[in-house]
Design a protein around this motif. Structure first.
Motif, PDB file in Angstrom:
ATOM      1  N   VAL A   8     -32.065 -35.367  80.246  1.00  0.00           N
ATOM      2  CA  VAL A   8     -31.382 -36.453  80.071  1.00  0.00           C
ATOM      3  C   VAL A   8     -32.516 -36.833  78.144  1.00  0.00           C
ATOM      4  O   VAL A   8     -33.627 -36.526  78.040  1.00  0.00           O
ATOM      5  CB  VAL A   8     -32.394 -37.702  80.715  1.00  0.00           C
ATOM      6  CG1 VAL A   8     -31.318 -37.480  82.411  1.00  0.00           C
ATOM      7  CG2 VAL A   8     -34.283 -36.898  80.933  1.00  0.00           C
ATOM      8  N   ALA A   9     -30.787 -36.936  77.165  1.00  0.00           N
ATOM      9  CA  ALA A   9     -31.403 -37.257  75.675  1.00  0.00           C
ATOM     10  C   ALA A   9     -30.761 -38.554  75.571  1.00  0.00           C
ATOM     11  O   ALA A   9     -30.448 -38.776  74.415  1.00  0.00           O
ATOM     12  CB  ALA A   9     -30.556 -36.222  75.363  1.00  0.00           C
ATOM     13  N   GLY A  10     -30.678 -39.420  76.944  1.00  0.00           N
ATOM     14  CA  GLY A  10     -29.791 -40.598  76.148  1.00  0.00           C
ATOM     15  C   GLY A  10     -30.835 -42.565  75.674  1.00  0.00           C
ATOM     16  O   GLY A  10     -29.978 -42.803  75.131  1.00  0.00           O
ATOM     17  N   GLY A  11     -31.858 -41.542  75.543  1.00  0.00           N
ATOM     18  CA  GLY A  11     -33.070 -42.940  75.275  1.00  0.00           C
ATOM     19  C   GLY A  11     -32.944 -43.010  73.627  1.00  0.00           C
ATOM     20  O   GLY A  11     -32.237 -42.512  72.675  1.00  0.00           O
ATOM     21  N   GLY A  56     -35.621 -43.869  71.633  1.00  0.00           N
ATOM     22  CA  GLY A  56     -36.282 -43.387  71.079  1.00  0.00           C
ATOM     23  C   GLY A  56     -37.323 -43.959  70.248  1.00  0.00           C
ATOM     24  O   GLY A  56     -37.742 -44.061  68.798  1.00  0.00           O
ATOM     25  N   LYS A  72     -33.511 -37.395  69.314  1.00  0.00           N
ATOM     26  CA  LYS A  72     -34.421 -36.980  69.427  1.00  0.00           C
ATOM     27  C   LYS A  72     -34.285 -35.899  69.740  1.00  0.00           C
ATOM     28  O   LYS A  72     -35.271 -35.456  69.386  1.00  0.00           O
ATOM     29  CB  LYS A  72     -35.183 -37.861  71.186  1.00  0.00           C
ATOM     30  CG  LYS A  72     -36.749 -37.620  70.653  1.00  0.00           C
ATOM     31  CD  LYS A  72     -37.431 -38.277  71.600  1.00  0.00           C
ATOM     32  CE  LYS A  72     -38.574 -39.198  71.194  1.00  0.00           C
ATOM     33  NZ  LYS A  72     -39.675 -39.239  72.821  1.00  0.00           N
ATOM     34  N   GLN A  88     -24.281 -41.331  79.341  1.00  0.00           N
ATOM     35  CA  GLN A  88     -24.686 -42.405  79.998  1.00  0.00           C
ATOM     36  C   GLN A  88     -23.620 -44.098  79.977  1.00  0.00           C
ATOM     37  O   GLN A  88     -22.793 -44.083  79.226  1.00  0.00           O
ATOM     38  CB  GLN A  88     -25.818 -42.599  80.081  1.00  0.00           C
ATOM     39  CG  GLN A  88     -26.844 -43.256  79.171  1.00  0.00           C
ATOM     40  CD  GLN A  88     -28.148 -43.004  78.830  1.00  0.00           C
ATOM     41  OE1 GLN A  88     -29.079 -42.490  78.259  1.00  0.00           O
ATOM     42  NE2 GLN A  88     -28.757 -43.928  80.008  1.00  0.00           N
ATOM     43  N   PRO A  93     -28.609 -48.243  77.173  1.00  0.00           N
ATOM     44  CA  PRO A  93     -28.180 -47.341  77.431  1.00  0.00           C
ATOM     45  C   PRO A  93     -28.698 -47.670  79.556  1.00  0.00           C
ATOM     46  O   PRO A  93     -29.632 -48.729  78.821  1.00  0.00           O
ATOM     47  CB  PRO A  93     -29.139 -46.408  77.362  1.00  0.00           C
ATOM     48  CG  PRO A  93     -28.697 -46.479  75.549  1.00  0.00           C
ATOM     49  CD  PRO A  93     -28.909 -47.852  75.395  1.00  0.00           C
ATOM     50  N   HIS A 144     -32.540 -43.166  82.642  1.00  0.00           N
ATOM     51  CA  HIS A 144     -32.156 -42.275  82.372  1.00  0.00           C
ATOM     52  C   HIS A 144     -31.686 -42.217  84.107  1.00  0.00           C
ATOM     53  O   HIS A 144     -30.603 -41.226  84.818  1.00  0.00           O
ATOM     54  CB  HIS A 144     -33.235 -40.804  82.716  1.00  0.00           C
ATOM     55  CG  HIS A 144     -34.883 -41.658  83.040  1.00  0.00           C
ATOM     56  ND1 HIS A 144     -34.908 -42.119  84.218  1.00  0.00           N
ATOM     57  CD2 HIS A 144     -36.025 -42.007  82.332  1.00  0.00           C
ATOM     58  CE1 HIS A 144     -36.752 -42.654  84.110  1.00  0.00           C
ATOM     59  NE2 HIS A 144     -37.339 -42.872  83.181  1.00  0.00           N
ATOM     60  N   LYS A 178     -43.855 -39.283  72.318  1.00  0.00           N
ATOM     61  CA  LYS A 178     -43.233 -40.406  72.402  1.00  0.00           C
ATOM     62  C   LYS A 178     -43.487 -41.176  71.279  1.00  0.00           C
ATOM     63  O   LYS A 178     -42.270 -42.318  71.215  1.00  0.00           O
ATOM     64  CB  LYS A 178     -44.059 -41.069  73.737  1.00  0.00           C
ATOM     65  CG  LYS A 178     -43.549 -40.575  75.007  1.00  0.00           C
ATOM     66  CD  LYS A 178     -43.088 -41.416  75.825  1.00  0.00           C
ATOM     67  CE  LYS A 178     -42.802 -40.531  76.961  1.00  0.00           C
ATOM     68  NZ  LYS A 178     -40.892 -40.233  77.295  1.00  0.00           N
TER      69      LYS A 178
HETATM   70  P1  UTP Z   1     -38.922 -43.040  78.059  1.00  0.00           P
HETATM   71  O1  UTP Z   1     -38.551 -43.663  78.792  1.00  0.00           O
HETATM   72  O2  UTP Z   1     -39.515 -41.612  76.527  1.00  0.00           O
HETATM   73  O3  UTP Z   1     -37.337 -43.529  76.089  1.00  0.00           O
HETATM   74  O4  UTP Z   1     -37.408 -42.333  78.028  1.00  0.00           O
HETATM   75  P2  UTP Z   1     -37.083 -43.380  74.967  1.00  0.00           P
HETATM   76  O5  UTP Z   1     -35.783 -44.560  75.021  1.00  0.00           O
HETATM   77  O6  UTP Z   1     -36.205 -41.830  74.799  1.00  0.00           O
HETATM   78  O7  UTP Z   1     -38.310 -44.241  73.850  1.00  0.00           O
HETATM   79  P3  UTP Z   1     -38.493 -45.243  73.570  1.00  0.00           P
HETATM   80  O8  UTP Z   1     -38.952 -46.273  74.862  1.00  0.00           O
HETATM   81  O9  UTP Z   1     -36.976 -46.237  73.400  1.00  0.00           O
HETATM   82  O10 UTP Z   1     -39.479 -45.293  72.536  1.00  0.00           O
HETATM   83  C1  UTP Z   1     -37.323 -40.233  78.768  1.00  0.00           C
HETATM   84  C2  UTP Z   1     -36.407 -40.074  78.876  1.00  0.00           C
HETATM   85  O11 UTP Z   1     -35.574 -40.132  79.511  1.00  0.00           O
HETATM   86  C3  UTP Z   1     -34.020 -40.454  78.783  1.00  0.00           C
HETATM   87  C4  UTP Z   1     -34.284 -40.032  76.786  1.00  0.00           C
HETATM   88  O12 UTP Z   1     -33.596 -39.648  76.372  1.00  0.00           O
HETATM   89  C5  UTP Z   1     -36.101 -39.422  76.940  1.00  0.00           C
HETATM   90  O13 UTP Z   1     -35.781 -38.296  77.624  1.00  0.00           O
HETATM   91  N1  UTP Z   1     -33.314 -41.606  78.704  1.00  0.00           N
HETATM   92  C6  UTP Z   1     -33.971 -42.584  79.205  1.00  0.00           C
HETATM   93  C7  UTP Z   1     -32.177 -41.605  78.766  1.00  0.00           C
HETATM   94  O14 UTP Z   1     -31.368 -40.112  78.773  1.00  0.00           O
HETATM   95  N2  UTP Z   1     -31.569 -42.793  78.732  1.00  0.00           N
HETATM   96  C8  UTP Z   1     -31.564 -43.694  78.912  1.00  0.00           C
HETATM   97  O15 UTP Z   1     -31.417 -45.114  78.932  1.00  0.00           O
HETATM   98  C9  UTP Z   1     -33.389 -44.093  78.543  1.00  0.00           C
END
Ligand code: UTP
Length: 469
Positions: free
Chosen positions: A102-105, A107, A116, A184, A208, A211, A394
């Protein structure tokens, strides 16, 4: 759906203001706004605004620590673990397992310019996270003589950059047809009284959907169907920020399968009561994850008869998902709940001026994948070593940063080398004085390192910058 229809629906839902600037927008921006608006499920949103469908606010009384399978003292001598490993290996050889990042955050905490997964993370080669995972998948494919599809969930914001990065790098040696990307979903941010916010005249403030959105995005994208047709049964889920993760773990897969589990999770004992990880608990007869912020302080600090943290089962977001669970949770009516978070969301005010609030002004909705644990049949929790499997990137500095992750990788490589009898001086924390790096293609763990090292016809000099592949 055309503008008139959508506008009517938004009007009926009390969200017609989204089209307030419609008449002054150029055609291209109109199209953008329409497609954003069409993404929003107004019925779902209304349910959330009524507070009916969120995962928040439940009572957390009557919690008990969830049972888990502990790491044995002797991994190789333990017959149960051996049987699990063999079972997992059989499933891998039969091509039943897919890897899923899962890489939609967003970061935001790391503040890195780019997805990321493109962050350079390893000590010597500065490999990006995506390359580390790709090499782990290739290593497992080689060992088990199998093919492992790799799914990557992106967001609207980072999709194109992610795909371009992997394409440019030849998918780091994986066949292109085995790497699939899907975006996502997104959710609109709303004011505290439930009005959708505009971030510009032609754009809704969307973010987004968490996850947990991965399950329904996988189904909606059609990728799930492809997995099923390939005979995949187990999806190995991990986050993009943790290069230590065992992307493919035969022990874990074997235990999961032997128990008939629909969702399994790896746990680490919490380092201290305040560690910010969710905790596996039993609640209402089901296993569930309670977020650290929801675990009552009294319980977080409770100890057992031997002074150990009682609720010690920390969630590191490494799961196995059975396809039957994904299908049930995402493909039918039963969905994961949304959680609300109060955030500062830049937006247009009533006068059409852009405002960047200094205090939280809006609610964002996110789904969390661990909420699926309580929907799973026979969920299983398996202990793992923190030093073996968990060091997420993080933050830009401090705890869980690139620096701590680099240190943890170095420690792991040094441990493997020392276990193979190599002279590798380390400090009192186990950190070597020199930078070294071991590719997953050379070794995946201590045992495979020992074997690979033994087989090397000429041992390289152990010095700063040593890289083994
Ligand atoms: P985090 O909770 O660390 O959030 O996501 P983030 O968005 O990456 O980082 P911050 O909080 O903005 O600093 C944990 C994992 O879940 C994925 C992230 O890519 C990471 O692998 N994720 C999170 C998603 O794929 N989608 C989302 O909407 C949120």
């Amino acid at each position: 759906m055309d503008f008139e229809q959508l506008k009517q629906r938004f009007d009926q839902a009390g969200q017609g203001h989204v089209f307030r600037y419609w008449d002054e927008l150029p055609e291209i921006e109109k199209a953008g706004l329409l497609s954003q608006a069409a993404e929003i499920d107004l019925v779902e949103l209304e349910g959330l605004l009524d507070g009916a469908e969120t995962g928040d606010g439940g009572s957390v009384s009557d919690l008990e620590p969830a049972p888990y399978i502990a790491l044995p003292d002797d991994l190789h001598g333990d017959l149960r673990w051996k049987a699990a490993r063999e079972r997992g290996e059989d499933l891998l050889r039969a091509g039943k397992v897919a890897a899923f990042t899962v890489a939609g955050g967003q970061g935001t905490r790391l503040g890195f310019d780019g997805p990321k997964g493109t962050f350079p993370v390893t000590p010597v080669k500065r490999k990006p996270l995506f390359r580390v995972f790709a090499e782990k998948i290739r290593a497992a494919e080689r060992v088990y003589g199998t093919s492992i599809p790799w799914l990557i969930m992106t967001s609207h914001a980072n999709h194109d950059a992610t795909v371009a990065f992997l394409e440019k790098n030849g998918f780091f040696g994986l066949p292109a047809e085995n790497v699939s990307f899907f975006r996502q979903g997104r959710m609109p941010a709303v004011t505290f009284d439930g009005k959708i916010l505009l971030e510009a005249k032609s754009s809704i403030a969307m973010s987004p959907d968490g996850h947990g959105g991965s399950l329904r995005a996988m189904v909606r994208s059609g990728i799930f169907e492809t997995l099923r047709s390939r005979g995949i049964e187990v999806i190995s889920y991990f986050q993009v920020d943790n290069p230590l993760v065992r992307v493919i773990d035969p022990w874990f897969i074997g235990f999961h399968s032997a128990q008939g589990s629909e969702m399994s999770s790896r746990m680490i004992p919490k380092a201290h009561p305040d560690e910010k990880v969710g905790v596996f608990c039993t609640w209402n007869g089901r296993i569930d994850v309670v977020e650290y912020s929801d675990l009552p302080e009294k319980l977080a600090r409770a100890t057992d008869g031997q002074g150990r943290i009682r609720f010690n089962s920390g969630n590191i977001a490494v799961h196995l998902l059975e396809t039957s669970l994904v299908e049930r949770v995402a493909g039918s009516g039963e969905t994961l709940p949304f959680h609300r978070a109060k955030k500062k969301v830049p937006h247009l005010d009533d006068a059409g001026e852009r405002v960047s609030p200094s205090e939280p002004n809006a609610i964002k909705f996110e789904m969390f994948v661990f909420d699926a644990v309580r929907m799973a049949e026979n969920p299983l929790i398996l202990e793992t070593g923190r030093e073996d499997e968990f060091s997420p990137v993080k933050n830009a500095t401090g705890e869980d940063s690139a620096e701590t992750c680099l240190r943890d990788q170095l420690k792991q490589f040094a441990r493997w080398m020392r276990a193979a009898g190599i002279d590798m001086p380390v400090d009192e924390n186990g950190v070597p004085a020199i930078r070294i790096e071991i590719s997953p293609l050379f070794a995946r763990d201590e045992d495979s390192f020992r074997e690979a090292w033994k087989k090397l016809p000429r041992k390289p000099e152990v010095r700063d910058g040593l890289y083994l592949e």
